[in-house]
Design a protein around this motif. Structure first.
Motif, PDB file in Angstrom:
ATOM      1  N   GLN A 101     -10.279   2.546  19.061  1.00 25.83           N
ATOM      2  CA  GLN A 101      -9.794   2.877  17.721  1.00 25.83           C
ATOM      3  C   GLN A 101     -10.790   3.805  17.026  1.00 25.83           C
ATOM      4  OE1 GLN A 101      -6.857   1.446  16.642  1.00 25.83           O
ATOM      5  NE2 GLN A 101      -6.832   2.646  14.753  1.00 25.83           N
ATOM      6  N   GLY A 102     -10.269   4.813  16.337  1.00 19.47           N
ATOM      7  CA  GLY A 102     -11.145   5.742  15.634  1.00 19.47           C
ATOM      8  C   GLY A 102     -11.784   6.775  16.535  1.00 19.47           C
ATOM      9  N   SER A 103     -11.142   7.108  17.644  1.00 17.91           N
ATOM     10  CA  SER A 103     -11.654   8.148  18.547  1.00 17.91           C
ATOM     11  C   SER A 103     -10.567   9.178  18.782  1.00 17.91           C
ATOM     12  CB  SER A 103     -12.105   7.544  19.885  1.00 17.91           C
ATOM     13  OG  SER A 103     -10.988   7.044  20.614  1.00 17.91           O
ATOM     14  N   SER A 104     -10.941  10.293  19.398  1.00 18.06           N
ATOM     15  CA  SER A 104      -9.989  11.376  19.670  1.00 18.06           C
ATOM     16  C   SER A 104      -9.851  11.580  21.166  1.00 18.06           C
ATOM     17  CB  SER A 104     -10.455  12.672  19.008  1.00 18.06           C
ATOM     18  OG  SER A 104     -11.753  13.029  19.455  1.00 18.06           O
ATOM     19  N   THR A 105      -8.627  11.857  21.592  1.00 21.40           N
ATOM     20  CA  THR A 105      -8.321  12.054  23.005  1.00 21.40           C
ATOM     21  C   THR A 105      -7.583  13.363  23.183  1.00 21.40           C
ATOM     22  OG1 THR A 105      -8.158   9.668  23.406  1.00 21.40           O
ATOM     23  CG2 THR A 105      -7.120  11.121  25.014  1.00 21.40           C
ATOM     24  N   LEU A 106      -8.065  14.165  24.126  1.00 20.08           N
ATOM     25  CA  LEU A 106      -7.439  15.444  24.447  1.00 20.08           C
ATOM     26  C   LEU A 106      -6.724  15.321  25.777  1.00 20.08           C
ATOM     27  CD1 LEU A 106      -7.048  18.529  23.982  1.00 20.08           C
ATOM     28  CD2 LEU A 106      -9.216  18.856  25.194  1.00 20.08           C
ATOM     29  N   VAL A 107      -5.425  15.653  25.809  1.00 18.04           N
ATOM     30  CA  VAL A 107      -4.636  15.671  27.046  1.00 18.04           C
ATOM     31  C   VAL A 107      -4.435  17.131  27.420  1.00 18.04           C
ATOM     32  CG1 VAL A 107      -2.550  14.904  28.200  1.00 18.04           C
ATOM     33  CG2 VAL A 107      -3.513  13.526  26.352  1.00 18.04           C
ATOM     34  N   LEU A 108      -5.010  17.510  28.543  1.00 16.14           N
ATOM     35  CA  LEU A 108      -5.125  18.910  28.937  1.00 16.14           C
ATOM     36  C   LEU A 108      -4.381  19.141  30.241  1.00 16.14           C
ATOM     37  CD1 LEU A 108      -6.779  21.509  28.088  1.00 16.14           C
ATOM     38  CD2 LEU A 108      -8.551  20.701  29.647  1.00 16.14           C
ATOM     39  N   GLY A 109      -3.601  20.228  30.309  1.00 15.67           N
ATOM     40  CA  GLY A 109      -2.907  20.530  31.553  1.00 15.67           C
ATOM     41  C   GLY A 109      -1.939  21.677  31.384  1.00 15.67           C
ATOM     42  N   PRO A 110      -1.414  22.229  32.496  1.00 15.46           N
ATOM     43  CA  PRO A 110      -0.451  23.328  32.404  1.00 15.46           C
ATOM     44  C   PRO A 110       0.889  22.860  31.857  1.00 15.46           C
ATOM     45  CG  PRO A 110      -0.724  22.631  34.685  1.00 15.46           C
ATOM     46  CD  PRO A 110      -1.755  21.891  33.884  1.00 15.46           C
ATOM     47  N   ALA A 111       1.741  23.803  31.532  1.00  9.96           N
ATOM     48  CA  ALA A 111       3.046  23.483  30.959  1.00  9.96           C
ATOM     49  C   ALA A 111       3.862  22.633  31.921  1.00  9.96           C
ATOM     50  CB  ALA A 111       3.787  24.769  30.625  1.00  9.96           C
ATOM     51  N   GLY A 112       4.517  21.604  31.379  1.00  6.62           N
ATOM     52  CA  GLY A 112       5.415  20.785  32.179  1.00  6.62           C
ATOM     53  C   GLY A 112       4.788  19.637  32.920  1.00  6.62           C
ATOM     54  N   THR A 113       3.487  19.450  32.830  1.00  2.54           N
ATOM     55  CA  THR A 113       2.843  18.364  33.578  1.00  2.54           C
ATOM     56  C   THR A 113       3.078  16.994  32.945  1.00  2.54           C
ATOM     57  OG1 THR A 113       0.821  19.010  32.428  1.00  2.54           O
ATOM     58  CG2 THR A 113       1.025  19.659  34.735  1.00  2.54           C
ATOM     59  N   GLY A 114       3.516  16.942  31.703  1.00  2.00           N
ATOM     60  CA  GLY A 114       3.794  15.644  31.085  1.00  2.00           C
ATOM     61  C   GLY A 114       2.821  15.247  29.995  1.00  2.00           C
ATOM     62  N   LYS A 115       2.216  16.220  29.346  1.00  2.00           N
ATOM     63  CA  LYS A 115       1.241  15.910  28.289  1.00  2.00           C
ATOM     64  C   LYS A 115       1.889  15.110  27.158  1.00  2.00           C
ATOM     65  CE  LYS A 115       0.357  20.244  27.759  1.00  2.00           C
ATOM     66  NZ  LYS A 115       1.209  20.716  28.863  1.00  2.00           N
ATOM     67  N   SER A 116       3.073  15.546  26.747  1.00  2.00           N
ATOM     68  CA  SER A 116       3.762  14.833  25.666  1.00  2.00           C
ATOM     69  C   SER A 116       4.128  13.418  26.087  1.00  2.00           C
ATOM     70  CB  SER A 116       5.026  15.596  25.252  1.00  2.00           C
ATOM     71  OG  SER A 116       4.709  16.886  24.769  1.00  2.00           O
ATOM     72  N   THR A 117       4.480  13.228  27.329  1.00  2.00           N
ATOM     73  CA  THR A 117       4.847  11.897  27.810  1.00  2.00           C
ATOM     74  C   THR A 117       3.661  10.955  27.747  1.00  2.00           C
ATOM     75  OG1 THR A 117       6.450  12.933  29.303  1.00  2.00           O
ATOM     76  CG2 THR A 117       5.874  10.631  29.725  1.00  2.00           C
ATOM     77  N   PHE A 118       2.487  11.424  28.085  1.00  2.00           N
ATOM     78  CA  PHE A 118       1.294  10.586  28.014  1.00  2.00           C
ATOM     79  C   PHE A 118       1.024  10.141  26.574  1.00  2.00           C
ATOM     80  CE2 PHE A 118       0.375  11.684  32.340  1.00  2.00           C
ATOM     81  CZ  PHE A 118      -0.505  10.703  32.786  1.00  2.00           C
ATOM     82  N   VAL A 119       1.092  11.069  25.621  1.00  2.00           N
ATOM     83  CA  VAL A 119       0.786  10.681  24.244  1.00  2.00           C
ATOM     84  C   VAL A 119       1.878   9.792  23.669  1.00  2.00           C
ATOM     85  CG1 VAL A 119      -0.653  12.700  23.837  1.00  2.00           C
ATOM     86  CG2 VAL A 119       1.776  12.832  23.302  1.00  2.00           C
ATOM     87  N   LEU A 120       3.133   9.982  24.108  1.00  2.00           N
ATOM     88  CA  LEU A 120       4.207   9.097  23.644  1.00  2.00           C
ATOM     89  C   LEU A 120       4.004   7.675  24.140  1.00  2.00           C
ATOM     90  CD1 LEU A 120       7.370  11.371  24.021  1.00  2.00           C
ATOM     91  CD2 LEU A 120       6.196  10.718  21.924  1.00  2.00           C
ATOM     92  N   GLN A 121       3.387   7.532  25.304  1.00  2.00           N
ATOM     93  CA  GLN A 121       3.075   6.194  25.810  1.00  2.00           C
ATOM     94  C   GLN A 121       2.140   5.461  24.844  1.00  2.00           C
ATOM     95  OE1 GLN A 121       4.313   4.723  28.696  1.00  2.00           O
ATOM     96  NE2 GLN A 121       3.260   2.863  28.010  1.00  2.00           N
TER      97      GLN A 121
END
Length: 510
Positions: free
Chosen positions: A277-297
């Motif tokens: 809690q209180g930290s930042s996470t960067l999800v990095l990758g090319p288009a279509g790899t599922g970045k939005s899916t990870f953050v929605l989880q």
């Protein structure tokens, strides 16, 4: 207001400030304008000077202070029409006095031949201003604009002496005065800057594409603390709205730093138990790899814990996002309808970085969102092309969110699909945790892999796991221990035949 600001306001002899009534501007001015002084509001035509001045007088009227608007450039009807466009009523609240040149000076047959007409007009204009003041006896005055007086004065010396005379006249009568200057006669003349008590500068910039961007700064305020630097602002129906520059050091909140799971056992194992809690996470990758899916989880996990989450979408239309994620088991529409998820569709071409930070603060401070997702930083960069300033904006925003106990997730799309890929902006050093997504080829198929390459707040696996996105959402497999070169996109198999590459099975899924 920080401790230094409070100390400045508590000095002996300090009275209540003259609030401008402009949202955000009084915060920058640490309460408003010092009463009984003369201030300068300058900017090119169209930057919002008249709107701010009218709001200043109307706010005074609401506090029982008589206001006087002296106009030398606009007609009274134009002022009233401008006020009406914002839903304001001038009648009965402020007095509008239009300085009209005497008819004798407009009649060619009565023009003076031995004296410059400007000499007569300057004296006549000053007399009319003083007569209007004596008749109304206002506590707040707006003089619009100085360009007319500068042209009538003709020389810098006469202009300065005339302004000094007006300043002393208003000061003896304890009036708070706002002088407007539209830069149409001489934008380089700084005579008035040395005379007034404070200076507010307005700017308007036209980007290559998108709406105009406006910003302001306080360049001078005698004996008073103020928030320095540039602050974005916008002209809306209802007046000007200023978005004070975010200063993370001014915002700190006590909270319990716990570790929050994602709701997916295999992902939590990769992350060493979850995200703090209180930290930042960067999800990095090319288009279509599922970045939005990870953050929605992580959003779904936060809602299941009973927390509120805020999602800022730059790149995807909401209708398409709802349909796409519903097929993966994420009911974003239902979560938004319940109030657990706050979704903002952001148009990068119409939004300034300052306004975006203001929206984020409203979700965290006002709605008490404890999980914040920005999808993606590529869209945010489009709103602010200057990379150096973008880094500073993100630094302050992430520091603010961390100190408020909000867990932040950001996505960045890298250029390319496999091999050597680069991000349009490198903020890996700002984020506390970095999750890297990659495509890789195996047995003639394109697959996806995930790894955690950084985590400041504790242990994490150093393995690379295959993952898939299906009807059930996100699924992670066992570590790819018998492959090397996965992150390069074309791995080499160095172990026994691996059943996880077969279509019929996906071992290790959680």
């Amino acid at each position: 207001m920080d401790q230094h600001d409070e100390a400045m306001d508590r000095r002996p002899g300090r009275g209540p400030k003259a609030r401008t009534g402009v949202p955000g501007l009084d915060d920058i001015l640490i309460g408003g304008l010092m009463p009984g002084h003369v201030f300068l509001l300058e900017g090119d035509p169209g930057t919002g000077k008249t709107t701010i001045a009218l709001r200043f007088l109307l706010t005074g009227a609401e506090a029982g202070e008589q206001g006087l608007y002296i106009t030398l450039s606009e007609t009274e009807r134009e002022l009233r029409d401008g006020a009406a466009s914002h839903g304001w009523t001038v009648d009965g609240q402020i007095e509008v006095f239009e300085v009209v040149p005497p008819e004798s000076l407009l009649d060619a047959d009565q023009q003076q031949s031995l004296l410059y007409s400007s000499d007569l007009e300057l004296g006549e204009t000053t007399r009319l201003i003083i007569e209007a003041f004596e008749r109304v006896k206002p506590r707040r005055v707006v003089l619009d604009s100085l360009s007319e007086i500068r042209l009538l004065a003709q020389s810098s010396l006469r202009y300065r002496r005339q302004l000094l005379a007006l300043k002393h006249y208003f000061a003896r009568r304890q009036a708070t005065v706002l002088l407007l200057d539209d830069h149409t006669s001489d934008s380089q003349d700084k005579t008035v800057h040395s005379i007034v008590h404070g200076v507010v500068q307005l700017e308007e910039r036209a980007p290559s594409y998108g709406a105009e961007r406006r910003r302001l700064r306080i360049s001078k305020y005698r004996g008073q603390s103020f928030r320095g630097g540039y602050h974005d602002f916008a002209i809306r129906t209802g007046g000007v709205v200023v978005y004070p520059r975010l200063i993370a050091a001014e915002h700190r909140k006590a909270f319990q730093r716990t570790r929050n799971p994602s709701g997916l056992a295999s992902l939590d194992g990769l992350l060493g138990g979850g995200i703090e809690q209180g930290s930042s996470t960067l999800v990095l990758g090319p288009a279509g790899t599922g970045k939005s899916t990870f953050v929605l989880q992580f959003i779904r996990a936060a809602v299941e814990r009973g927390e509120k989450a805020a999602l800022f979408v730059f790149d995807e239309e909401l209708g398409l996002l709802f349909d796409r994620t519903r097929a993966m088991g994420f009911d974003l529409e239902g979560l938004r309808a319940s109030g657990a998820l706050l979704i903002d569709q952001i148009d990068a071409a119409e939004l300034s970085p300052g306004e975006f930070s203001h929206r984020v603060r409203a979700r965290v401070d006002g709605a008490q969102a404890r999980t914040v997702v920005i999808d993606s930083l590529n869209g945010f960069q489009s709103a602010m092309p200057e990379e150096n300033a973008l880094i500073l904006h993100l630094h302050e925003l992430l520091q603010y969110l961390n100190r408020q106990g909000a867990t932040t997730f950001l996505t960045v799309a890298q250029h390319g699909l496999v091999g050597d890929m680069k991000a349009p902006i490198d903020i890996t050093y700002l984020a506390d945790t970095v999750i890297l997504l990659r495509y890789f080829e195996a047995l003639g198929k394109v697959r996806r892999a995930v790894s955690v390459i950084k985590k400041r707040t504790g242990y994490h696996e150093d393995t690379i796991r295959e993952f898939r996105i299906g009807a059930g959402g996100l699924q992670l497999g066992a570590p790819l221990e018998e492959f090397q070169g996965v992150l390069r996109g074309v791995p080499t198999f160095v172990g026994a035949p691996a059943p996880l590459l077969a279509d019929a099975s996906f071992p290790g899924r959680a």
